[in-house]
Write a protein that holds these residues in place. Structure first.
Motif, mmCIF file in Angstrom:
data_model
loop_
_atom_site.group_PDB
_atom_site.id
_atom_site.type_symbol
_atom_site.label_atom_id
_atom_site.label_comp_id
_atom_site.label_asym_id
_atom_site.label_seq_id
_atom_site.Cartn_x
_atom_site.Cartn_y
_atom_site.Cartn_z
ATOM 1 N N UNK A 31 -19.948 8.322 33.855
ATOM 2 C CA UNK A 31 -19.963 6.541 33.433
ATOM 3 C C UNK A 31 -18.850 5.907 33.610
ATOM 4 N N UNK A 32 -17.592 6.467 33.761
ATOM 5 C CA UNK A 32 -16.390 6.065 34.506
ATOM 6 C C UNK A 32 -17.579 5.117 36.373
ATOM 7 N N UNK A 33 -17.711 5.924 36.823
ATOM 8 C CA UNK A 33 -18.849 5.994 38.499
ATOM 9 C C UNK A 33 -19.547 4.730 37.912
ATOM 10 N N UNK A 34 -20.391 4.752 37.612
ATOM 11 C CA UNK A 34 -21.163 3.895 36.675
ATOM 12 C C UNK A 34 -20.394 2.464 36.598
ATOM 13 N N UNK A 35 -19.491 2.710 35.702
ATOM 14 C CA UNK A 35 -19.079 1.249 35.878
ATOM 15 C C UNK A 35 -18.471 0.860 36.645
ATOM 16 N N UNK A 48 -21.284 -8.438 33.510
ATOM 17 C CA UNK A 48 -19.894 -7.806 33.658
ATOM 18 C C UNK A 48 -19.266 -7.007 32.327
ATOM 19 N N UNK A 49 -19.322 -8.066 31.551
ATOM 20 C CA UNK A 49 -18.591 -7.760 30.152
ATOM 21 C C UNK A 49 -20.135 -6.655 29.367
ATOM 22 N N UNK A 50 -21.165 -7.045 29.690
ATOM 23 C CA UNK A 50 -22.088 -5.825 29.247
ATOM 24 C C UNK A 50 -21.853 -4.400 29.857
ATOM 25 N N UNK A 51 -21.727 -4.415 30.837
ATOM 26 C CA UNK A 51 -21.869 -2.582 32.025
ATOM 27 C C UNK A 51 -20.311 -2.506 31.247
ATOM 28 N N UNK A 52 -18.886 -3.149 30.736
ATOM 29 C CA UNK A 52 -18.312 -2.241 30.033
ATOM 30 C C UNK A 52 -17.963 -1.778 29.307
ATOM 31 N N UNK A 53 -19.483 -2.243 28.494
ATOM 32 C CA UNK A 53 -19.680 -0.978 26.929
ATOM 33 C C UNK A 53 -20.254 0.284 27.279
ATOM 34 N N UNK A 68 -22.350 1.687 25.627
ATOM 35 C CA UNK A 68 -23.251 2.254 25.082
ATOM 36 C C UNK A 68 -24.511 1.177 26.193
ATOM 37 N N UNK A 69 -24.318 0.206 26.812
ATOM 38 C CA UNK A 69 -25.066 0.015 28.244
ATOM 39 C C UNK A 69 -25.154 0.823 29.386
ATOM 40 N N UNK A 70 -23.767 1.412 29.695
ATOM 41 C CA UNK A 70 -23.450 2.598 30.875
ATOM 42 C C UNK A 70 -24.211 3.940 30.307
ATOM 43 N N UNK A 71 -24.555 4.315 29.454
ATOM 44 C CA UNK A 71 -25.217 4.835 29.267
ATOM 45 C C UNK A 71 -26.695 4.692 29.228
ATOM 46 N N UNK A 72 -27.417 3.949 28.950
ATOM 47 C CA UNK A 72 -29.108 3.410 29.079
ATOM 48 C C UNK A 72 -28.724 3.238 30.511
ATOM 49 N N UNK A 128 -29.376 8.145 20.697
ATOM 50 C CA UNK A 128 -29.521 8.881 19.375
ATOM 51 C C UNK A 128 -28.157 10.029 20.629
ATOM 52 N N UNK A 129 -27.345 9.721 21.210
ATOM 53 C CA UNK A 129 -26.104 10.271 21.761
ATOM 54 C C UNK A 129 -24.741 9.510 21.769
ATOM 55 N N UNK A 130 -24.492 8.596 21.515
ATOM 56 C CA UNK A 130 -23.955 7.711 21.221
ATOM 57 C C UNK A 130 -23.303 8.239 19.719
ATOM 58 N N UNK A 131 -24.135 7.512 19.018
ATOM 59 C CA UNK A 131 -23.561 7.846 17.702
ATOM 60 C C UNK A 131 -22.765 9.845 17.140
#
Length: 379
Positions: free
Chosen positions: A252-256, A284-289, A291-295, A333-336
């Motif tokens: 996810x860090x790499x995705x960001x 840009x704001x969405x990509x910080x979250x 959950x978004x990066x997991x998606x 289902x994973x993030x919670x």
């Protein structure tokens, strides 16, 4: 490299010299002490197998692994490929206890007997203090068994360099680690294999396919280190989950970073259009979250979405025990579960521990696919 043997009360180093069809693998002591007449200048490592020396002049690489409670019949051919659709056999996984026995299914397999010869030879040559070994005792006959030297759970991964070149395939043990861990195989270090907690279900096929970590993942050694040095030795399922989630966070860090770079480039491109600039800033704001990066990880950066059903089912069973809403998508289902473990560890119900064990098992099954198919989409 040398093998340390106990002769009477003395510990003597022996190095590999040659193979003799009658005596076996001959090790020599180059520093005979004349004051210790009982010390032998040669000792022999033997095997009941009818070894084939046909590969004597060929080059191989060896990797020492370990697997909890491995059986002598757990012998597997190893396949790998840059493209999974074009897999090639490159070597064998051979427990050291199967090299001291002719009572397993491969004892008369002609191809195995060639690799078995090289496995023993390379194991003797590359034996070192960096891996866990016994101080074997040599009796008056001068004969030693391989199982006297290596722990009963030691496994040899023997790879043909010639086959790698012929098939234009590269092999990196760190890139192969997620696939090996999935099947219970851990890199052998100087630590006793008895301290490993990782287990795996029986593998009923004749081969194991290695899906190497993607070239797009630069710090793959960190993934290997997490799995081999931390996860495999951890018995607490909370910490097991933590280590596996660290791998997902690495992706996810790499995705960001990739999303940010692409969006900044886009921002420069359309800087004169205020409407489009606003849209890019929102992205840009969405990509910080997180959950978004997991998606994004599942939908855009990997191709494992169709393999997540078992993980989803087990995560949702756990979420019900935690009094949380089940989810349909990966991030739902994973993030919670991640949040509950990281922030409400003390409130975790004991009745849900088994469910967490199942989630950890499913994560181990899908992580090799995440790592091997990881690639950058067009943003």
């Amino acid at each position: 490299m040398s093998v340390l043997l106990k002769i009477n009360s003395d510990s003597i180093e022996y190095t590999y010299s040659r193979y003799d069809t009658d005596k076996g693998f001959i090790l020599t002591n180059q520093t005979i002490d004349p004051e210790l007449p009982d010390n032998k200048d040669e000792v022999y490592i033997t095997s009941p197998l009818k070894l084939d020396t046909d590969f004597n002049e060929k080059d191989f690489e060896i990797h020492f692994l370990t697997k909890k409670d491995i059986k002598e019949n757990e012998i597997f051919q190893i396949y790998t490929a840059n493209d999974p659709r074009d897999k090639k056999r490159v070597g064998w996984l051979i427990p050291t206890n199967s090299l001291d026995s002719d009572q397993h299914d491969y004892s008369e397999n002609p191809h195995f007997l060639k690799y078995a010869y090289k496995a023993i030879e390379e194991a003797i040559i590359h034996a070192s203090p960096d891996i866990y070994m016994h101080l074997a005792t040599c009796d008056s006959s001068g004969r030693v068994n391989l199982s006297d030297i290596f722990h009963k759970n030691t496994v040899i991964l023997i790879i043909s360099k010639e086959t790698l070149v012929e098939n234009q395939v590269e092999f990196d043990i760190d890139k192969a680690s997620p696939s090996l861990i999935k099947h219970g195989y851990v890199k052998l270090t100087s630590n006793s294999p008895d301290t490993i907690w990782l287990t795996s279900d029986p593998h009923n096929l004749e081969s194991i396919f290695i899906t190497p970590i993607s070239e797009n993942i630069q710090n793959y050694q960190l993934v290997s280190e997490l799995l081999n040095s931390s996860f495999a030795y951890e018995k607490n399922s909370f910490f097991q989950f933590f280590f596996l989630y660290q791998i997902i966070e690495l992706l996810m860090d790499d995705i960001f970073q990739n999303q940010q770079n692409a969006l900044v480039d886009k921002l420069i491109e359309i800087r004169s259009d205020s409407g489009k600039v606003k849209d890019v800033l929102e992205n840009i704001n969405k990509s910080v979250k997180e959950k978004k990066r997991l998606s994004l990880l599942i939908d855009d950066y990997t191709t494992t979405k169709s393999e997540l059903e078992a993980l989803k089912e087990n995560c949702n069973q756990l979420l019900r025990h935690l009094d949380r809403e089940p989810g349909k998508e990966f991030h739902e289902y994973l993030y919670p579960i991640r949040n509950f473990i990281f922030h409400q560890y003390r409130d975790f119900p004991e009745i849900a521990r088994t469910n967490l064990d199942h989630v950890v098992k499913e994560l181990i099954d899908i992580i090799p696919g995440l790592l091997s198919t990881y690639s950058y989409p067009r943003v």
